[in-house]
Design a protein around this motif. Sequence first.
Motif, PDB file in Angstrom:
ATOM      1  N   UNK A  86       0.894  -1.168  -0.017  1.00 35.42           N
ATOM      2  CA  UNK A  86       0.193   0.051  -0.060  1.00 35.42           C
ATOM      3  C   UNK A  86       0.786   1.094   0.084  1.00 35.42           C
ATOM      4  N   UNK A  87       2.022   1.358  -0.997  1.00 39.52           N
ATOM      5  CA  UNK A  87       2.662   2.395  -1.123  1.00 39.52           C
ATOM      6  C   UNK A  87       2.025   3.585  -1.763  1.00 39.52           C
ATOM      7  N   UNK A  88       2.776   4.762  -1.869  1.00 40.83           N
ATOM      8  CA  UNK A  88       2.135   5.825  -2.705  1.00 40.83           C
ATOM      9  C   UNK A  88       2.586   5.556  -3.951  1.00 40.83           C
ATOM     10  N   UNK A  89       2.003   6.290  -4.833  1.00 33.60           N
ATOM     11  CA  UNK A  89       2.644   6.182  -6.540  1.00 33.60           C
ATOM     12  C   UNK A  89       3.816   6.262  -6.509  1.00 33.60           C
ATOM     13  N   UNK A  90       4.593   5.885  -7.394  1.00 35.50           N
ATOM     14  CA  UNK A  90       6.121   5.803  -7.684  1.00 35.50           C
ATOM     15  C   UNK A  90       6.491   7.212  -8.100  1.00 35.50           C
ATOM     16  N   UNK A  91       7.737   7.595  -7.846  1.00 37.56           N
ATOM     17  CA  UNK A  91       8.465   8.820  -8.307  1.00 37.56           C
ATOM     18  C   UNK A  91       9.642   8.241  -9.098  1.00 37.56           C
TER      19      UNK A  91
END
Length: 165
Positions: A86-91
């Motif tokens: 449940x990580x944030x969207x990638x950068x």
Amino acid sequence: NGGMMSHLVGIKLSDRFAAIAPMIGGITTELEKSFPPPNEMSVLIIQGTDDPLVPYDGGPVTVGRKKWGRLLSTEKTATMWAEHNRCAPPRTEQLPDTVEDECRVERIIWEGGKNGSEVLLYKVIGGGHTAPGGVQYLPESVIGTVCRDIDAVDMIEGFFRRHHK
């Protein structure tokens, strides 16, 4: 097969380990059937895009004439872990290209996962079946290029120091 074994450990032993760092190996289509693990797992993946043995974009793993199964793409593998955590969207970050070695490194980061988990993908563009910063243990014609812009051992050590149980 250490990279593939790392994914197996992450999937099967997420209650014992906080993190894995698969280098040069992905999730096989067979192992995908066991995904996801019961617990979150921080993951650092290092993979060369020009690996002649373990394909970055997935598909059959072939050594000589022998086939050793099929892999998911490296980016699909990282995304699966990130979604599970449940990580944030990638950068994406371009790391400094400090050495003229015909490769460069992109770092794709998924942060803010459950219980502080994260997923890091070091996409070694032009890198072969090698550990960045390591030795050229076989000719480039066999395993591809060793990237000198990063040191995989140092990165993995720092990652494990941040993620432990």
